[in-house]
Design an enzyme around this catalytic site. Structure first.
Site, PDB file in Angstrom:
ATOM      1  N   TYR A 157       2.880   9.979  -0.453  1.00  0.00           N
ATOM      2  CA  TYR A 157       3.970   9.442   0.363  1.00  0.00           C
ATOM      3  C   TYR A 157       5.339   9.704  -0.279  1.00  0.00           C
ATOM      4  CZ  TYR A 157       0.271   6.577   2.556  1.00  0.00           C
ATOM      5  OH  TYR A 157      -0.858   6.123   3.175  1.00  0.00           O
ATOM      6  N   LYS A 193      -2.964   6.000  -4.182  1.00  0.00           N
ATOM      7  CA  LYS A 193      -4.022   6.960  -3.865  1.00  0.00           C
ATOM      8  C   LYS A 193      -3.767   8.288  -4.568  1.00  0.00           C
ATOM      9  CE  LYS A 193      -3.745   4.937   0.766  1.00  0.00           C
ATOM     10  NZ  LYS A 193      -2.344   4.474   0.695  1.00  0.00           N
ATOM     11  N   HIS A 218      -7.585   9.728  -1.532  1.00  0.00           N
ATOM     12  CA  HIS A 218      -6.880   9.675  -0.255  1.00  0.00           C
ATOM     13  C   HIS A 218      -7.689  10.270   0.903  1.00  0.00           C
ATOM     14  CE1 HIS A 218      -2.491   9.483   1.380  1.00  0.00           C
ATOM     15  NE2 HIS A 218      -3.355   9.143   2.297  1.00  0.00           N
ATOM     16  N   ASP A 227       0.838  -1.194   0.000  1.00  0.00           N
ATOM     17  CA  ASP A 227       0.000   0.000   0.000  1.00  0.00           C
ATOM     18  C   ASP A 227       0.874   1.244   0.000  1.00  0.00           C
ATOM     19  OD1 ASP A 227      -2.962   1.122   0.863  1.00  0.00           O
ATOM     20  OD2 ASP A 227      -1.333   2.285   1.775  1.00  0.00           O
TER      21      ASP A 227
END
Length: 282
Positions: A51, A76, A109, A46
């Site tokens: 990120y 996401k 997200h 994931d």
């Protein structure tokens, strides 16, 4: 080595129930730790555009060398990329970094209600799925009212909602709603974020009874609830230990004891979805 069970989505596809999360993992480090996780047995990774480590994850997938269909990959679309045109561009960048032609699961997200673009973004995910570029589509951090809005305006519900969920904040109302709609619940920050869950006397006693760690008990509790769970660690020993949680079998009473630790909003560690417009969080 244990094998993660899978849960079936409402669209007929399935997801490994125990995955490996890379929130707050640097891009260069992700290239190594994701390989370590795959070698430990994980078949579900994931990540997210927000990120800033999708390229590292992509490198790890290439280095691991497993057939494409043997690793489930989630990413996401971030808040700043909501809206049709920005979502399409963000998705292209995600796929380029991951080195994939088709994504297993793509999530919005955060609902980011101040932006008012969640429905347009959701319609774009539906479009990408119809084009065969995404296998399944879902959301993250959505409240009941956000989910209701998607269904009312598009007729399409997410297959999964990834939410903050740990013993002190286990969101019973939202989980119940998910169950009523056939939406899979996925837990982020399943071990909490330093809020004392792993030192809680109830969890400590259960861990001692099973001769396992409190982290393993907490992951096993999530699995017993029927959640997808994505613990994160960059330590090889803990990555392996988290995966070994699959072998921890809790009694129904133990599951109930842990669930009863819920503190409501006082247990929330991350941001409130009602307010988040720019922060990426988990």
């Amino acid at each position: 080595m244990p094998v993660s069970p899978s849960l079936t989505f409402s669209d007929g596809r399935s997801i490994p129930q125990l995955g490996y999360g890379v929130w707050q993992v640097g891009n260069a480090e992700a290239a190594d730790v994701v390989v370590t996780a795959i070698e430990a047995g994980y078949r579900h990774v994931d990540t997210a555009r927000g990120y800033n480590n999708e390229a590292g994850v992509g490198e790890a997938l290439q280095r691991a060398g497993l057939p494409r269909d043997e690793v489930f990959v989630t990413s996401k679309v971030p808040n700043q990329d909501q809206g049709r045109d920005r979502t399409l561009a963000s998705f292209d960048a995600t796929m380029a970094d991951l080195g994939l032609d088709e994504l297993d699961l793509y999530l919005i997200h955060w609902p980011a209600p101040p932006k008012g673009l969640a429905v347009d973004t959701w319609k774009t995910l539906i479009e990408l799925q119809e084009q065969g570029r995404i296998r399944s589509i879902g959301v993250s951090n959505f409240r009941i009212e956000d989910l209701e809005q998607l269904e009312a305006e598009t007729g399409v519900l997410p297959v999964l909602n990834q939410i903050e969920l740990h013993p002190y904040f286990n969101q019973p109302e939202l989980r119940e709603y998910h169950a009523s709609k056939g939406i899979v619940t996925e837990s982020w920050s399943p071990l909490g974020q330093g809020g004392g869950e792993l030192e809680d006397p109830v969890i400590t006693a259960i861990a001692e009874a099973h001769d396992v760690t409190t982290a393993q008990v907490t992951i096993a509790w999530n699995l017993a609830l029927g959640n997808v769970v994505i613990p994160k660690s960059v330590t090889p020993e803990r990555i392996a230990a988290n995966f070994a949680s699959l072998e921890v079998e809790l009694s129904a009473d133990e599951v109930e004891q842990i669930t009863a630790l819920h503190k409501g909003e006082a247990g929330r560690r991350g941001g409130n979805p009602a307010e988040m417009a720019s922060h990426q969080g988990a």
